[in-house]
Design a protein around this motif. Structure first.
Motif, PDB file in Angstrom:
ATOM      1  N   GLY A 293     -58.137 -49.186  -9.072  1.00  0.00           N
ATOM      2  CA  GLY A 293     -57.882 -48.182  -9.547  1.00  0.00           C
ATOM      3  C   GLY A 293     -56.945 -47.481  -9.719  1.00  0.00           C
ATOM      4  N   LEU A 294     -56.817 -46.677  -7.705  1.00  0.00           N
ATOM      5  CA  LEU A 294     -55.433 -46.371  -7.181  1.00  0.00           C
ATOM      6  C   LEU A 294     -54.570 -47.074  -6.899  1.00  0.00           C
ATOM      7  N   LEU A 295     -54.491 -48.335  -6.658  1.00  0.00           N
ATOM      8  CA  LEU A 295     -53.389 -49.259  -6.822  1.00  0.00           C
ATOM      9  C   LEU A 295     -52.241 -49.253  -7.976  1.00  0.00           C
ATOM     10  N   VAL A 296     -53.623 -48.860  -8.551  1.00  0.00           N
ATOM     11  CA  VAL A 296     -52.932 -49.544 -10.218  1.00  0.00           C
ATOM     12  C   VAL A 296     -52.677 -48.447 -10.659  1.00  0.00           C
ATOM     13  N   LEU A 297     -52.561 -46.772 -10.618  1.00  0.00           N
ATOM     14  CA  LEU A 297     -51.975 -45.685 -10.425  1.00  0.00           C
ATOM     15  C   LEU A 297     -50.704 -46.073 -10.024  1.00  0.00           C
ATOM     16  N   CYS A 298     -50.522 -45.952  -9.281  1.00  0.00           N
ATOM     17  CA  CYS A 298     -49.663 -45.818  -7.766  1.00  0.00           C
ATOM     18  C   CYS A 298     -47.919 -46.689  -8.344  1.00  0.00           C
ATOM     19  N   LEU A 305     -50.383 -46.402 -19.090  1.00  0.00           N
ATOM     20  CA  LEU A 305     -50.881 -47.896 -17.235  1.00  0.00           C
ATOM     21  C   LEU A 305     -51.743 -46.515 -16.685  1.00  0.00           C
ATOM     22  N   ALA A 306     -51.192 -45.798 -15.977  1.00  0.00           N
ATOM     23  CA  ALA A 306     -51.307 -44.570 -14.688  1.00  0.00           C
ATOM     24  C   ALA A 306     -52.970 -44.228 -15.923  1.00  0.00           C
ATOM     25  N   ILE A 307     -53.171 -44.165 -16.642  1.00  0.00           N
ATOM     26  CA  ILE A 307     -54.620 -43.271 -17.655  1.00  0.00           C
ATOM     27  C   ILE A 307     -55.093 -45.138 -16.780  1.00  0.00           C
ATOM     28  N   ALA A 308     -54.999 -45.532 -17.063  1.00  0.00           N
ATOM     29  CA  ALA A 308     -55.759 -46.835 -17.028  1.00  0.00           C
ATOM     30  C   ALA A 308     -56.291 -47.412 -15.759  1.00  0.00           C
ATOM     31  N   GLY A 309     -55.026 -47.212 -14.589  1.00  0.00           N
ATOM     32  CA  GLY A 309     -56.188 -46.485 -13.580  1.00  0.00           C
ATOM     33  C   GLY A 309     -56.930 -45.974 -12.934  1.00  0.00           C
ATOM     34  N   ALA A 310     -56.559 -44.525 -13.524  1.00  0.00           N
ATOM     35  CA  ALA A 310     -57.521 -43.372 -13.138  1.00  0.00           C
ATOM     36  C   ALA A 310     -58.402 -43.629 -14.112  1.00  0.00           C
ATOM     37  N   SER A 311     -58.964 -44.739 -14.654  1.00  0.00           N
ATOM     38  CA  SER A 311     -59.816 -45.230 -15.682  1.00  0.00           C
ATOM     39  C   SER A 311     -60.747 -46.264 -14.864  1.00  0.00           C
ATOM     40  N   ILE A 312     -59.993 -47.304 -14.161  1.00  0.00           N
ATOM     41  CA  ILE A 312     -60.785 -47.917 -13.441  1.00  0.00           C
ATOM     42  C   ILE A 312     -61.616 -47.053 -11.683  1.00  0.00           C
TER      43      ILE A 312
END
Length: 399
Positions: A293-298, A305-312
């Motif tokens: 999730g953190l890697l998706v966010l970055c 997509l940032a919201i998806a990363g935070a959710s993961i």
């Protein structure tokens, strides 16, 4: 039949636990109100840098750290009720300080000092309410429902923040910053009234007590893994607003809501996996998901997509506290569970306390785009600790 089933549900362990962890909801609602507001207010309105902004937010967790042992002592000697009542008074005091800080925003130094005072009161309140409703619920529902109590408490705390974070931004932008202080005071009053109307319970007082430092030693291996995993949550809760501004994206509070929503869903659908597969196994898998999730966010190229990363990330972080907490306190006697939960909770306080200045330092010296890769690396270190703890357990070690 329907009447009996309804009565069983109302009086069942889940419903009983929910009545107590609602107290955690009140406390963490007041905490969540300012999560997305304070860093921006301190940085943009008062004119202080990101290190100061992160440091002020982290003052809360430093105070919480020092209050955990005292709260555990109160819970084990006098019961959870006095600790919860005191916590609600602290939240009300925090709300008063917030009102004054926002009123005197034209004097940055004075406003900052009042914000620090507010964070100290909030930290005191969090320290007192952090493990107290859980202990209260366990005393009523029974020790066999410890994992359920911890999981439900997490649902209460993160659902509170999921609601409060966007509400705080909405109120700040449309009503005024002062409204956050007023709502904090009102919530503290509601929590106080809810606590005083509940029956006081105490654990077995004739059972031998263990010194707090010894309890702390027992839970430290598990707490260390929790502390490192908590950096991911801390980086989102403290810096997501500034990160969204840096990326020219809107609606940063939705990230906290997404994180909290998936955190709650993880607790609801996967909490039984702790007793099925063991706390360490669940923690390791959870940390892998958190890192993803953190890697998706970055690497996100859009706020969606940032919201998806935070959710993961929220889904991954969801079970780490109860999974490692289950392992940390399962061999501690009932008369020491308050101290054990308090000692274990210290590590999330340490984690969130250092996140502000540490991640703020990374942001100041390397840029905001480096904070989430850095956070993922720290969570990986926590995963390694859990793996090292699990290895001797595979060979027959169970303590």
């Amino acid at each position: 039949m329907n009447s009996r089933n309804g009565s069983a549900w109302v009086n069942g362990p889940g419903a009983v636990i929910a009545k107590y962890v609602l107290l955690s909801f009140y406390g963490y609602f007041t905490i969540g109100l300012t999560l997305a507001v304070l860093p921006v207010f301190i940085h943009q309105r008062l004119g202080f840098n990101t290190v100061v902004a992160g440091g002020v937010v982290s003052v809360q967790y430093v105070m919480t750290f020092f209050m955990r042992a005292y709260a555990g002592h109160i819970v084990d000697s006098r019961g959870p009720k006095p600790a919860v009542i005191l916590s609600m008074f602290c939240f009300m005091a925090a709300g008063i300080s917030l009102c004054l800080a926002f009123i005197w925003a034209s004097s940055p130094a004075l406003s900052l000092a009042l914000l620090i005072l507010s964070r100290l009161f909030t930290g005191c309140g969090e320290g007192m309410v952090g493990a107290s409703p859980v202990n209260w619920a366990i005393l009523h529902a029974g020790e066999g429902h410890t994992a359920m109590a911890i999981s439900y408490n997490g649902i209460a705390t993160y659902s509170a923040m999921a609601i409060a974070a966007p509400l705080g931004l909405l109120l700040a932008n449309n009503v005024g910053y002062w409204s956050l202080g007023v709502l904090t005071i009102i919530t503290g009053l509601i929590g106080w009234w809810s606590a005083i109307t509940k029956t006081a319970l105490r654990g077995a007082r004739d059972a031998p007590k263990i010194a707090f430092l010894k309890v702390l030693r027992l839970v430290t291996p598990y707490g260390a893994g929790l502390a490192l995993a908590g950096i991911g949550f801390g980086a989102i809760s403290t810096f997501i607003t500034l990160y969204f501004i840096y990326r020219s994206w809107a609606n940063p509070a939705i990230c906290i809501t997404g994180f909290s929503l998936f955190f709650i869903l993880g607790r609801i659908f996967f909490s039984r996996s702790i007793s099925t597969y063991g706390g360490l196994t669940v923690a390791i898998v959870s940390m892998v998901v958190e890192c993803i999730g953190l890697l998706v966010l970055c690497v996100a190229g859009s706020h969606h997509l940032a919201i998806a990363g935070a959710s993961i990330t929220g889904l991954g972080f969801s079970l780490i506290f109860p999974a490692l907490g289950y392992e940390a306190i399962r061999n501690v006697s009932a008369s020491n569970k308050g101290a054990a939960l308090g000692a274990y909770g210290l590590f999330i306080d340490i984690s969130l306390g250092i996140t502000g200045p540490l991640v703020g330092f990374v942001a100041s010296h390397f840029g905001l785009n480096y904070i989430y890769p850095f956070s993922a690396f720290v969570v990986l270190a926590g995963l390694l600790i859990c793996y090292l703890i699990k290895r001797p357990a595979v060979g027959g070690y169970t303590g």
